[in-house]
Design an enzyme around this catalytic site. Sequence first.
Site, short mmCIF file in Angstrom:
data_model
loop_
_atom_site.label_atom_id
_atom_site.label_comp_id
_atom_site.label_asym_id
_atom_site.label_seq_id
_atom_site.Cartn_x
_atom_site.Cartn_y
_atom_site.Cartn_z
N SER A 7 0.82 -1.21 0.00
CA SER A 7 0.00 0.00 0.00
C SER A 7 0.85 1.26 0.00
CB SER A 7 -0.84 0.06 1.28
OG SER A 7 -1.49 -1.14 1.50
N HIS B 86 -1.50 -2.53 -6.93
CA HIS B 86 -2.10 -2.18 -5.65
C HIS B 86 -3.62 -2.26 -5.76
CE1 HIS B 86 -2.98 1.15 -2.47
NE2 HIS B 86 -3.08 -0.05 -1.95
N GLU C 41 -4.23 0.41 -8.74
CA GLU C 41 -3.10 1.33 -8.96
C GLU C 41 -1.92 0.48 -9.43
OE1 GLU C 41 -2.90 5.31 -6.12
OE2 GLU C 41 -2.41 3.36 -5.25
N ASN D 253 -3.38 6.72 -1.48
CA ASN D 253 -3.12 6.75 -0.03
C ASN D 253 -2.33 7.99 0.37
OD1 ASN D 253 -4.56 4.49 0.48
ND2 ASN D 253 -2.81 3.09 0.45
P1 NAD Z 1 -3.06 -9.77 6.18
O1 NAD Z 1 -2.33 -9.66 7.43
O2 NAD Z 1 -4.53 -9.88 6.21
O3 NAD Z 1 -2.50 -11.01 5.29
C1 NAD Z 1 -1.13 -11.22 5.09
C2 NAD Z 1 -0.97 -12.72 4.86
O4 NAD Z 1 0.37 -12.97 4.44
C3 NAD Z 1 -1.20 -13.54 6.13
O5 NAD Z 1 -2.20 -14.47 5.88
C4 NAD Z 1 0.14 -14.21 6.37
O6 NAD Z 1 0.00 -15.53 6.85
C5 NAD Z 1 0.76 -14.22 5.00
N1 NAD Z 1 2.20 -14.26 5.03
C6 NAD Z 1 3.04 -13.50 5.76
N2 NAD Z 1 4.32 -13.84 5.51
C7 NAD Z 1 4.28 -14.80 4.56
C8 NAD Z 1 5.27 -15.55 3.85
N3 NAD Z 1 6.57 -15.35 4.09
N4 NAD Z 1 4.86 -16.46 2.94
C9 NAD Z 1 3.55 -16.65 2.70
N5 NAD Z 1 2.55 -15.98 3.33
C10 NAD Z 1 2.93 -15.08 4.25
O7 NAD Z 1 -2.62 -8.49 5.34
P2 NAD Z 1 -3.41 -7.80 4.14
O8 NAD Z 1 -4.30 -6.77 4.68
O9 NAD Z 1 -3.93 -8.83 3.22
O10 NAD Z 1 -2.19 -7.01 3.46
C11 NAD Z 1 -1.30 -7.65 2.60
C12 NAD Z 1 -0.58 -6.59 1.77
O11 NAD Z 1 -1.56 -5.87 1.02
C13 NAD Z 1 0.16 -5.55 2.59
O12 NAD Z 1 1.30 -5.13 1.89
C14 NAD Z 1 -0.84 -4.39 2.68
O13 NAD Z 1 -0.24 -3.15 2.85
C15 NAD Z 1 -1.46 -4.48 1.32
N6 NAD Z 1 -2.81 -3.89 1.23
C16 NAD Z 1 -3.71 -4.03 2.22
C17 NAD Z 1 -4.98 -3.47 2.09
C18 NAD Z 1 -6.03 -3.63 3.15
O14 NAD Z 1 -7.00 -2.84 3.13
N7 NAD Z 1 -5.91 -4.56 4.03
C19 NAD Z 1 -5.32 -2.76 0.93
C20 NAD Z 1 -4.35 -2.67 -0.08
C21 NAD Z 1 -3.09 -3.23 0.07
#
Ligand code: NAD
Length: 694
Positions: free
Chosen positions: A414, A435, A447, A485
């Site tokens: 993000s 993104h 994005e 963002n």
């Molecule tokens: P989350 O915590 O819900 O999920 C992350 C997942 O990654 C977890 O299930 C974890 O088990 C897994 N994980 C961590 N390390 C790992 C590895 N080494 N190998 C395999 N799996 C692994 O997080 P999220 O909200 O899904 O965010 C993920 C990414 O997306 C982040 O970079 C975040 O900034 C971005 N993002 C989030 C949002 C949001 O609204 N949540 C929106 C856009 C982008």
Amino acid sequence: MAQLSESVTLDREGDVAVITIDNPPVNALSWHVRQGLADGFAQAVEGGASAIVLICAGRTFIAGADISEFGQKPQGPSLHDTQLAMENAPVPVIAAIHGTALGGGLEVALCAHYRVALDSSKFGLPEVNLGLLPGAGGTQRLPRLVGVPKALDMMTSGRHIGAADALGDGLIDEMVEGDHDALRNAALAFAARAVANNMPLAKVRDRDEKVAEARGNEQLFADFRATIARKTRGFLAPEYNVRCVEAAANLPFDEGLQVEAELFRELVTGSQSAAQRYYFFAERAANKIPDVPKDTPLVDIQRVGVLGAGTMGGGIAMNFANIGIPVTIVERDQESLDRGLGVVRKNYERSRSTTAEQVEQRMSLLTGSTDKADFADCDLVIEAVFEDMELKKSVFAELDQICKPGAIMASNTSFLDIDEIASATSRPESVIGMHFFSPANVMKLLEVIRGEQTSASVIATAMALGKQIKKVAVLSRVCPGFIGNRILAQRRFEADRLILEGATPEQVDRVLYDFGLPMGPFAMMDLAGLDIGWKAETSNSSTVRDILCESGRRGQKNGRGYYTYDPETRAATPDLEVVAMIREFAVSKGYEQREVTDQEVLERCLYPMVNEGAKILDEGVAIRGSDVDVVWVNGYGWPVYRGGPMFWADSVGLPEVVAKIREYGERLDGDHWELSPLMEKLATEGGQLHQFSN
Ligand code: NAD
Ligand code: T1G
């Protein structure tokens, strides 16, 4: 064959006249099309044709009025006269339809006596998406064929219906399988039958039975208004479309046409439609990348990998399964994998538009694993693990070893620096940011973040893939938070400060909600969870969020945040205890309490966003001002009837916005009040942010 105008020809098949429109890309009703049509019908009748077939060349039937002509000096004949000539022709007029018959295109077809269409055709009156209503008789003719409830739904949603549906409703008289030639032959055969059997010159305007069913039925219209109230909040056009259908039910045809004309005139000269028409072209412009030519070779994406099946990973995978692309999902352990796939299945099962069979078909396209080596045959891998730079760099280093040559490695980060992530690999040219926005299977915005070394082919592939998975892709260069963002952060900063100075969370949220945003910042924080990134052991009551979390508030998830939430209805109620806690905290931090007006709330929340948008343009992070607007409309719910932050600022007037930013900048600190040189320049020279491009 006679060339009647640059886009219309008249030809004869035996004694049937064939009028053909050829006005790429979508046969819009540009002035020269209208001119050609008017001459075509006149000459066909004068020439003694026994019947007339109207057909279009290229990929589609008429896709509507030429939107680019709105607001311009009118040229050529009015569509109305041509429609009358069609309807009153002394011989059968058959419209032959393929592709999409939309807006003015469907309205023209409704003036033919009969309609023949390919089975792949689509039909709609989507003017509401442009802040308009069908202004060429469609509001009076459509209900006479498909009935009032269907017409209300089609005109207020803008959705397209298929040929089978149209045949069932009597919108078309014959459905044809095959290609354009098959259509042309079927229309000519229909014309011959109409002549041979002396079929009546059926005018849709004379059909009354279907509208009579709703005559005087106020409850029907009241109920319908109630069903669309929530999703059409703030828009004028949906209500005006309903009024026209009411007129179709309750008034004689020509009086209904009058109502349509008056309401259309009001909308087409109004600010909402101007914003929505601007937005129509803005969304299409976002796809054009000046230094990535249209014919840039694309990477062939046959298989996708997703790393991390958390909040985002699962939704991202669904986008590809939805269009039939198999996905390998890798999690760090079986439990996380099962949880992630479980959420995906639940989302599919809960979706009303997905059949049980489709659920199984899409789930069968998802392969779960806990071994990244299973990405070896993927053409694209999208990483969605925790937002931590070191973690992301380590997994990209691994992917660099696993992924095949030419595969694309994308991050869903993000905020983080795509160039730094790419530096962990030996092939930064294959690294890009993709993104998605939460929920990733629903939100339309994507994005696409190009790194310094990302290749043109990788950029072009990501942008094209965005369209394929029904997203609106917007290109950004690397900067913290990219376009969306980064702008959001500026609003957040001021919102947090406003409640320390005397505004309340409810006031700030109400002002932005009334402006047309789906939700204010404090309700949004309660929804996301106040404790995201908060740790009790390090909390030191230094922010409002600290004191709320220290008091046990977590937001909607425990029913208490900036608001309290009804456990049954989840309805939010302002929490006076929270207001008092914020007051006490603010005073302890030396903030003087004062009355804050709604106007100040609006300006201090939105002007820093505009200013940041201008800085993003100045730095070349975004290609054009309209891209910033497309990001905010699709990713953050900015009301499209206000065009987007750039278009809106221009509608307020940049000199006014600049003056206000200067004024606030004098008494408030923060980089977000440092005026963007670009905005200052445009304000001085009379330029516009939404028209600016690098
Ligand atoms: P989350 O915590 O819900 O999920 C992350 C997942 O990654 C977890 O299930 C974890 O088990 C897994 N994980 C961590 N390390 C790992 C590895 N080494 N190998 C395999 N799996 C692994 O997080 P999220 O909200 O899904 O965010 C993920 C990414 O997306 C982040 O970079 C975040 O900034 C971005 N993002 C989030 C949002 C949001 O609204 N949540 C929106 C856009 C982008
Ligand atoms: N006028 C002018 N240009 C148009 C246009 C239109 N109606 N429709 C499309 N274009 C351009 C578009 O800008 C793009 O250009 C190219 O065509 C391809 O479009 C009196 C008042 C038909 C379903 O609202 O929904 O009739 O970017 O990229 O994804 O009542 O275009 O290549 O330079 O979208 O395949 C009502 C609008 C008008 C339909 C095709 N009609 N168009 O989708 O291609 S108002 C509409 C669409 C009206 C009357 C009223 C879609 C499409 P460029 P595209 P696509």
